[in-house]
Write an enzyme that holds these catalytic residues in place. Sequence first.
Site, PDB file in Angstrom:
ATOM      1  CG  HIS A  53       4.566  25.791  56.284  1.00 45.08           C
ATOM      2  ND1 HIS A  53       3.844  25.205  57.300  1.00 45.08           N
ATOM      3  CD2 HIS A  53       3.840  25.608  55.159  1.00 45.08           C
ATOM      4  CE1 HIS A  53       2.733  24.686  56.800  1.00 45.08           C
ATOM      5  NE2 HIS A  53       2.709  24.920  55.504  1.00 45.08           N
ATOM      6  CD  GLN A 112       6.920  23.030  49.282  1.00 47.18           C
ATOM      7  OE1 GLN A 112       7.045  22.652  48.114  1.00 47.18           O
ATOM      8  NE2 GLN A 112       5.756  22.987  49.908  1.00 47.18           N
ATOM      9  CE  LYS A 125       4.150  19.893  52.010  1.00 45.30           C
ATOM     10  NZ  LYS A 125       3.018  20.679  51.514  1.00 45.30           N
ATOM     11  CB  CYS A 165       0.759  27.480  55.898  1.00 46.43           C
ATOM     12  SG  CYS A 165      -0.763  26.583  55.933  1.00 46.43           S
TER      13      CYS A 165
HETATM   14  N1  PMP Z   1       6.997  23.194  55.701  1.00 47.79           N
HETATM   15  C1  PMP Z   1       6.879  23.595  54.437  1.00 47.79           C
HETATM   16  C2  PMP Z   1       7.978  24.411  53.820  1.00 47.79           C
HETATM   17  C3  PMP Z   1       5.747  23.241  53.696  1.00 47.79           C
HETATM   18  O1  PMP Z   1       5.633  23.648  52.437  1.00 47.79           O
HETATM   19  C4  PMP Z   1       4.743  22.462  54.309  1.00 47.79           C
HETATM   20  C5  PMP Z   1       3.492  22.064  53.553  1.00 47.79           C
HETATM   21  N2  PMP Z   1       2.912  23.088  52.820  1.00 47.79           N
HETATM   22  C6  PMP Z   1       4.932  22.062  55.623  1.00 47.79           C
HETATM   23  C7  PMP Z   1       6.063  22.441  56.287  1.00 47.79           C
HETATM   24  C8  PMP Z   1       3.914  21.210  56.329  1.00 47.79           C
HETATM   25  O2  PMP Z   1       3.863  19.952  55.779  1.00 47.79           O
HETATM   26  P1  PMP Z   1       2.787  18.880  56.289  1.00 47.79           P
HETATM   27  O3  PMP Z   1       1.468  19.582  56.250  1.00 47.79           O
HETATM   28  O4  PMP Z   1       2.879  17.780  55.298  1.00 47.79           O
HETATM   29  O5  PMP Z   1       3.176  18.485  57.658  1.00 47.79           O
END
Ligand code: PMP
Length: 404
Positions: free
Chosen positions: A122, A202, A225, A363
């Site tokens: 990500h 995740q 999440k 992302c």
């Molecule tokens: N890492 C992963 C694997 C994610 O799926 C996400 C959220 N889509 C994030 C990091 C970022 O999380 P947050 O926006 O809650 O900081």
Amino acid sequence: MFNIDTIRKDFPILGEKIYNKPLVYFDNGATTQKPRCVVEKIEQGYYTLNANIHRGVHYLSQKATEAHEEARKTVQTFINARSAREIVFTRGTTEAINLIASSFSDECMEEGDEVIISAMEHHSNIVPWQIQAARKNITFKVIPITEKGELCLDSYQKLFSDKTKLVSITHVSNVLGTVNPVKVLIEEAHKRGVPVLLDGAQAVPHIQVDVQALDVDFYVFSGHKIYGPTGIGVLYGKEEWLEKLPPYQGGGEMIASVSFEKTVFNELPFKFEAGTPDYIGSTALAEALNYISRIGINQIAVHENELLSYATARLKEIEGMRIFGEAKEKSCVISFLVGHIHHYDMGMLLDRLGIAVRTGHHCAEPLMHELGIEGTIRASFALYNTKEEIDTLIESIERVRKMF
Ligand code: PMP
């Protein structure tokens, strides 16, 4: 006991209608819905327990402090950390990775040093390292992936050099659903004396995570999440690492004493928690974790694996279906494209039918480049989803497909 009807009743939003159609919420990878008990905890917190924590001698402040520190212990138990001192509350996964990227590179990295990440990261586990790379002239190396969306372990071994200072990878891919063989990855890194950070955003909602059994050095995740509120997340760090690293931000809470000449930093974990913490968020996150523990994370995993198998098989019946990510160990995330239909068109039309899916690059733009696509449609499941909802998705995709 896993009773889907009872569970669904815990989530009032699931009874909502979208364009007069029952909501089918398949965007859980982005954020999960909240059970009543979590929302009630927030309400109750503000109505009955609201006072700034840690510095107050008065009753409410002490009660709020106790609740916040109790929440820390709940997190500790949930991921089986050795001590509550190893649990730092952050705003989420992103802030936790930024914290480590900043403090770790300040303390432990020199010009020319290297970090290993993977092709399925990500942006939250790429950009913080890029920022440090620009600041300190460090580089990162990338573990490639196979066609099925698994990490190439042979290549991983070859990426290590005497300059490698950290491995920072995702536990579960938010696009491919791949559950990475993190135990092996950690063992390989430790053989070379290199610590490992796992992005568990995740993973924690779906599989049991035991940071001691993994022997992982840093583990991060987001509250929203995992059925908790937004704005709160967790950084786990082995105590010896957290002791060694400098603070990320300065301010209140993180100090023991301050004069204009010198500041003595507070003990763990407060050294990393500058400013008033989200003490209502922390207690609501603990409520979410308790909710999961009451149902049982393994029961949840069984249900979600059934959904994954069912959805994968049914999606494959659709003409022109391309699924991205077919790892042997996979979590309940399915990324796909149908024929030449643009992912945005599919997402928008599914929305009109009451189905919430995510579309785009999720992302993970470098991964999209790797796959040679611009984006996908992503259906990601949670404990409250059902096979009937998957049937609705399949019928709706067929409807859209026939329109094109
Ligand atoms: N890492 C992963 C694997 C994610 O799926 C996400 C959220 N889509 C994030 C990091 C970022 O999380 P947050 O926006 O809650 O900081």
